[in-house]
Structures are given as structure tokens and as C-alpha cells.
Scaffold this motif. Structure first.
Motif, mmCIF file in Angstrom:
data_model
loop_
_atom_site.group_PDB
_atom_site.id
_atom_site.type_symbol
_atom_site.label_atom_id
_atom_site.label_comp_id
_atom_site.label_asym_id
_atom_site.label_seq_id
_atom_site.Cartn_x
_atom_site.Cartn_y
_atom_site.Cartn_z
ATOM 1 N N ALA A 54 0.831 -1.201 0.000
ATOM 2 C CA ALA A 54 0.000 0.000 0.000
ATOM 3 C C ALA A 54 0.866 1.251 0.000
ATOM 4 O O ALA A 54 0.522 2.261 -0.627
ATOM 5 C CB ALA A 54 -0.927 -0.018 1.217
ATOM 6 N N GLU A 55 2.014 1.187 0.683
ATOM 7 C CA GLU A 55 2.910 2.343 0.723
ATOM 8 C C GLU A 55 3.489 2.641 -0.662
ATOM 9 O O GLU A 55 3.521 3.794 -1.101
ATOM 10 C CB GLU A 55 4.048 2.094 1.711
ATOM 11 N N VAL A 56 3.947 1.583 -1.355
ATOM 12 C CA VAL A 56 4.492 1.772 -2.698
ATOM 13 C C VAL A 56 3.414 2.312 -3.639
ATOM 14 O O VAL A 56 3.651 3.236 -4.421
ATOM 15 C CB VAL A 56 5.063 0.450 -3.236
ATOM 16 N N PHE A 57 2.209 1.743 -3.554
ATOM 17 C CA PHE A 57 1.131 2.218 -4.420
ATOM 18 C C PHE A 57 0.766 3.659 -4.092
ATOM 19 O O PHE A 57 0.396 4.431 -4.979
ATOM 20 C CB PHE A 57 -0.091 1.313 -4.289
ATOM 21 N N GLY A 58 0.894 4.025 -2.826
ATOM 22 C CA GLY A 58 0.663 5.417 -2.445
ATOM 23 C C GLY A 58 1.627 6.356 -3.143
ATOM 24 O O GLY A 58 1.246 7.453 -3.568
ATOM 25 N N HIS A 59 2.883 5.922 -3.280
ATOM 26 C CA HIS A 59 3.864 6.738 -4.014
ATOM 27 C C HIS A 59 3.465 6.852 -5.480
ATOM 28 O O HIS A 59 3.617 7.915 -6.093
ATOM 29 C CB HIS A 59 5.256 6.124 -3.904
ATOM 30 N N VAL A 60 2.957 5.754 -6.054
ATOM 31 C CA VAL A 60 2.527 5.782 -7.451
ATOM 32 C C VAL A 60 1.390 6.787 -7.631
ATOM 33 O O VAL A 60 1.380 7.585 -8.567
ATOM 34 C CB VAL A 60 2.077 4.379 -7.904
ATOM 35 N N LEU A 61 0.426 6.771 -6.709
ATOM 36 C CA LEU A 61 -0.698 7.698 -6.800
ATOM 37 C C LEU A 61 -0.264 9.142 -6.597
ATOM 38 O O LEU A 61 -0.741 10.054 -7.275
ATOM 39 C CB LEU A 61 -1.759 7.339 -5.756
ATOM 40 N N ALA A 62 0.650 9.348 -5.657
ATOM 41 C CA ALA A 62 1.075 10.710 -5.340
ATOM 42 C C ALA A 62 1.909 11.311 -6.460
ATOM 43 O O ALA A 62 1.768 12.489 -6.805
ATOM 44 C CB ALA A 62 1.867 10.724 -4.032
ATOM 45 N N ASP A 63 2.786 10.477 -7.058
ATOM 46 C CA ASP A 63 3.671 10.988 -8.095
ATOM 47 C C ASP A 63 3.009 10.915 -9.462
ATOM 48 O O ASP A 63 2.973 11.880 -10.204
ATOM 49 C CB ASP A 63 4.985 10.201 -8.119
ATOM 50 N N CYS A 64 2.521 9.706 -9.784
ATOM 51 C CA CYS A 64 1.881 9.459 -11.071
ATOM 52 C C CYS A 64 2.704 10.009 -12.228
ATOM 53 O O CYS A 64 2.200 10.666 -13.130
ATOM 54 C CB CYS A 64 0.473 10.033 -11.124
#
Length: 289
Positions: A43-53
Motif C-alpha cells: 500500500a505504501e508503494v502504491f501510495g507513491h505511485v498515486l502521489a507521483d503518477c
């Protein structure tokens, strides 16, 4: 705004923006596509994906309108998701990642069609850049449904990379130390210097910092000799990585032919003899208006 699409015989799917309640299901879809040798996406890694995109190394100022959308079936279940963004310079759309139920090609078709409708008359580049959770390139063998959906929508497959994987668990421990490892603070991780017992330099390599026992071989250079072929030296390097807790290693040589005209796959043969297996090929795609 949600987009409603009908596909096949009465199928009804809705494309809408990603919401936090979709997290668990999206992570399940991502996990279903994970190749051997890749760490699980948390979830943390995916959070970075969502935040940066945005692709690794791309300045956010060069991108605009980042989007993460999901496909929901008529029962309300998320069956696919994709992240895409508009590049400010040049006006291209980048389809960064897409995960769905690969056994239902229609889901991939819905997502691809949705991105194309949003792109309008712009060039769309798919899977051309790495993200926080994936390498660049679509694994065309394991993600056949998505590959077919892209090609049916007019995307052209480009040269990419071979996905070579090696398990290090059963490698014999070297009888003596022939590797000096320096842990670098930069993202690359470990710098390795291969040497003889007397200190003679025989090669060097860079390996990513291991995550959950998996790592990526960024590059390797070996000094070959007749009595010690390249795969022998590479196996020595791998054995020392195994001794430091790395269980799986991935390397991505490209799929281009040798510019010298030599038809032999020397790089592939070196890795095969050292214990690597080609599990897939990663290819970017492009669709021009």
C-alpha cells in the motif's frame, strides 16, 4: 465523471476515478500480474505511485493532469485499473500502468479505449517508462490480454527488454571471497568489484538494493579469459549475492539485434549458462493519431 460502456453481450462496465476504498482490490490485481523476482507492491508503494503518477526521473512540472481510473463491473467489483498522465511538452499521453483480469480481455479493451477517448488526437505511449511498482515495458507473454487489447486498438509494439530471472537459493558458497561490495546511498544500491585472490581486478557490477530477497542486476562488466569463461565469473558473482541474502535476481538485456550483424545471442547465452531463464519480454507500445 464516470463513463459507462457496454462490451460484448450485455456486459456493462463503468470507468470512474480511483477512490481510497478501491485500494485492496487494485493491489490484488497488481499482485496477480507480478512476475517472479519482483517484490510485492505494498500500500505504501502504491501510495507513491498515486502521489507521483509520473515516470521515474521525470520532473512533475513536465507533466499535467495525472489520472488513476478503475473499471467496475455491474456487480460493483473493481476489475481493472490504470494510471496515465498528459505530458506538458509535446502533448503526448503516457499510459504508465494498467492491471486487470487478464482472462477477460474485454476489461483491458475498456481501459485502453477509455484512455484513447481522453487522449483525443494525441500520441499515446504505453508502458514506455518505469514506475515505482514496475519496470518499463508490458510483459507480453504473461499479460496477453492487455497486449492483444493494445494491438487491436492500433498500438504498435516497439523493441524492449528480455526478462531474465535466476534463483540463487541453491548456489554453492564460494570457497573464498572474490567480491568487494560497497553499499551506495544512491538508488542503485550495491557496487560490486570482482577480483582474484591476489587482488587482480576481473570485473564489476551494480545491483539494486534488495527488497524481500529480490534484486535487479543493473549492469555487469567482466574480463574474460580462456580458462575462466564469462558464465563462470558471473556465477561467482551470483554466489556472493546469495551469501548476502538475495534469493532472486533479474536482469533486462534488450531485444535488439547485435549491430555488428553477429546473429549469436552472446549476452543471452552468457546468462543462460549462468542459470538465468527468460520468463517474458517487456515491450513498450505507441499509438499515433
Amino acid at each position: 465523471m464516470a463513463a459507462i460502456m457496454s462490451v460484448g453481450t450485455g456486459a456493462r462496465m463503468t470507468v470512474r476515478p480511483y477512490e481510497p476504498r478501491d485500494l485492496v482490490r487494485v493491489l490484488e490485481l497488481v499482485e496477480g500480474d507480478r512476475l517472479p523476482g519482483r517484490p510485492a507492491v505494498t500500500a505504501e508503494v502504491f501510495g507513491h505511485v498515486l502521489a507521483d503518477c509520473h515516470p521515474a526521473g521525470a520532473a512533475p512540472s513536465l507533466l499535467q493532469e495525472p489520472r488513476t481510473d478503475v473499471v467496475v463491473d455491474r456487480g460493483g467489483e473493481v476489475v481493472g485499473a490504470a494510471g496515465w498522465v498528459l505530458r506538458a511538452q509535446g502533448g503526448e499521453v503516457l499510459l504508465l500502468w494498467l492491471h486487470c483480469m487478464e482472462d477477460d480481455q474485454q476489461v483491458a479493451q475498456v481501459l485502453v479505449r477509455h484512455v484513447l477517448e481522453q487522449a483525443g488526437r494525441r500520441t499515446v505511449r504505453a508502458f514506455g517508462e518505469p514506475t515505482a511498482m514496475s519496470f518499463a515495458g508490458l510483459p507480453v507473454r504473461n499479460r496477453r490480454g492487455t497486449a492483444v487489447a493494445l494491438e487491436a486498438a492500433g498500438f504498435s509494439r516497439e523493441d524492449g527488454w528480455r526478462y531474465l530471472h535466476c534463483r540463487l537459493d541453491e548456489l554453492r558458497r564460494p570457497p573464498y571471497e572474490v567480491v568487494d561490495i560497497t553499499e551506495s546511498p544512491d538508488p542503485y544500491g550495491w557496487y560490486m568489484r570482482l577480483r582474484e585472490k591476489d587482488g587482480t581486478h576481473i570485473g564489476k557490477a551494480v545491483v539494486s538494493r534488495p527488497v524481500e530477497g529480490t534484486a535487479f542486476l543493473e549492469w555487469i562488466s567482466l574480463t574474460l579469459e580462456e580458462d575462466r569463461p564469462g558464465h563462470f565469473l558471473l556465477r561467482q558473482c551470483l554466489a556472493h549475492l546469495a551469501d548476502r541474502g538475495i534469493r532472486e535476481l533479474v536482469v533486462l538485456p534488450d531485444t535488439l539485434t547485435d549491430p555488428s550483424g553477429d546473429s549469436r545471442d552472446l549476452v543471452g547465452e552468457l546468462h543462460r549458462q549462468a542459470g538465468f531463464q527468460e520468463l517474458d519480454q517487456l515491450h513498450p507500445y505507441t499509438r499515433r493519431p
